[in-house]
Design a protein around this motif. Structure first.
Motif, short mmCIF file in Angstrom:
data_model
loop_
_atom_site.label_atom_id
_atom_site.label_comp_id
_atom_site.label_asym_id
_atom_site.label_seq_id
_atom_site.Cartn_x
_atom_site.Cartn_y
_atom_site.Cartn_z
N ILE A 1 -30.04 -29.73 7.01
CA ILE A 1 -29.58 -31.12 7.07
C ILE A 1 -28.38 -31.32 6.14
O ILE A 1 -27.37 -31.94 6.51
CB ILE A 1 -30.72 -32.08 6.72
CG1 ILE A 1 -31.76 -32.09 7.85
CG2 ILE A 1 -30.20 -33.49 6.48
CD1 ILE A 1 -33.04 -32.80 7.49
N PHE A 2 -28.47 -30.78 4.91
CA PHE A 2 -27.35 -30.90 3.98
C PHE A 2 -26.12 -30.16 4.49
O PHE A 2 -24.98 -30.60 4.29
CB PHE A 2 -27.73 -30.40 2.60
CG PHE A 2 -28.68 -31.30 1.87
CD1 PHE A 2 -28.57 -32.68 1.95
CD2 PHE A 2 -29.70 -30.77 1.10
CE1 PHE A 2 -29.44 -33.51 1.28
CE2 PHE A 2 -30.58 -31.59 0.42
CZ PHE A 2 -30.45 -32.97 0.51
N ALA A 3 -26.31 -29.04 5.16
CA ALA A 3 -25.18 -28.30 5.73
C ALA A 3 -24.54 -29.08 6.87
O ALA A 3 -23.32 -29.05 7.04
CB ALA A 3 -25.63 -26.94 6.21
N ALA A 4 -25.34 -29.81 7.64
CA ALA A 4 -24.78 -30.65 8.71
C ALA A 4 -23.93 -31.77 8.12
O ALA A 4 -22.84 -32.08 8.63
CB ALA A 4 -25.90 -31.22 9.58
N VAL A 5 -24.41 -32.37 7.05
CA VAL A 5 -23.63 -33.42 6.37
C VAL A 5 -22.34 -32.83 5.80
O VAL A 5 -21.26 -33.42 5.92
CB VAL A 5 -24.48 -34.09 5.27
CG1 VAL A 5 -23.63 -35.01 4.42
CG2 VAL A 5 -25.63 -34.85 5.89
N LEU B 1 -41.60 -23.38 2.70
CA LEU B 1 -40.32 -22.72 2.92
C LEU B 1 -39.60 -23.29 4.12
O LEU B 1 -38.38 -23.47 4.10
CB LEU B 1 -40.54 -21.22 3.09
CG LEU B 1 -39.31 -20.34 3.18
CD1 LEU B 1 -38.52 -20.43 1.87
CD2 LEU B 1 -39.69 -18.92 3.47
N MET B 2 -40.34 -23.63 5.17
CA MET B 2 -39.74 -24.22 6.36
C MET B 2 -39.16 -25.59 6.05
O MET B 2 -38.08 -25.95 6.54
CB MET B 2 -40.78 -24.31 7.47
CG MET B 2 -40.25 -24.83 8.77
SD MET B 2 -41.51 -24.91 10.05
CE MET B 2 -42.77 -25.88 9.29
N VAL B 3 -39.83 -26.36 5.23
CA VAL B 3 -39.33 -27.68 4.84
C VAL B 3 -38.06 -27.54 4.01
O VAL B 3 -37.08 -28.26 4.22
CB VAL B 3 -40.42 -28.46 4.06
CG1 VAL B 3 -39.85 -29.72 3.46
CG2 VAL B 3 -41.59 -28.79 4.97
N ILE B 4 -38.03 -26.58 3.09
CA ILE B 4 -36.84 -26.37 2.27
C ILE B 4 -35.67 -25.91 3.14
O ILE B 4 -34.55 -26.40 2.99
CB ILE B 4 -37.15 -25.35 1.16
CG1 ILE B 4 -38.13 -25.95 0.16
CG2 ILE B 4 -35.87 -24.92 0.45
CD1 ILE B 4 -38.67 -24.96 -0.85
N PHE B 5 -35.91 -25.00 4.05
CA PHE B 5 -34.83 -24.55 4.94
C PHE B 5 -34.36 -25.68 5.84
O PHE B 5 -33.18 -25.75 6.19
CB PHE B 5 -35.29 -23.36 5.77
CG PHE B 5 -35.29 -22.05 5.02
CD1 PHE B 5 -34.75 -21.96 3.75
CD2 PHE B 5 -35.84 -20.93 5.58
CE1 PHE B 5 -34.74 -20.77 3.05
CE2 PHE B 5 -35.84 -19.72 4.90
CZ PHE B 5 -35.29 -19.64 3.63
#
Length: 59
Positions: A13-17, A4-8
């Protein structure tokens, strides 16, 4: 909790992009939602790694 931590982390990262792309396109609503997602999921990921370590302790 480890997966779950990896998915979050990937969501952060995608939100930063997405925040960067929204800023380039001058899309205010996209910028607000992407930055909010980055802040919330990024904070959760960093605090989980800081509290439990990586890989997380089992006890």
């Amino acid at each position: 909790m480890n997966l779950l931590m990896v998915i979050f982390g990937l969501v952060a990262i995608f939100a930063a992009v997405g925040t960067f792309q929204s800023f380039k396109e001058k899309n205010l609503l996209g910028l607000v939602f992407n930055f909010g997602t980055f802040a919330i999921f990024g904070f959760f990921t960093v605090m989980t790694i800081w509290n439990q370590g990586y890989p997380p302790s089992l006890h």
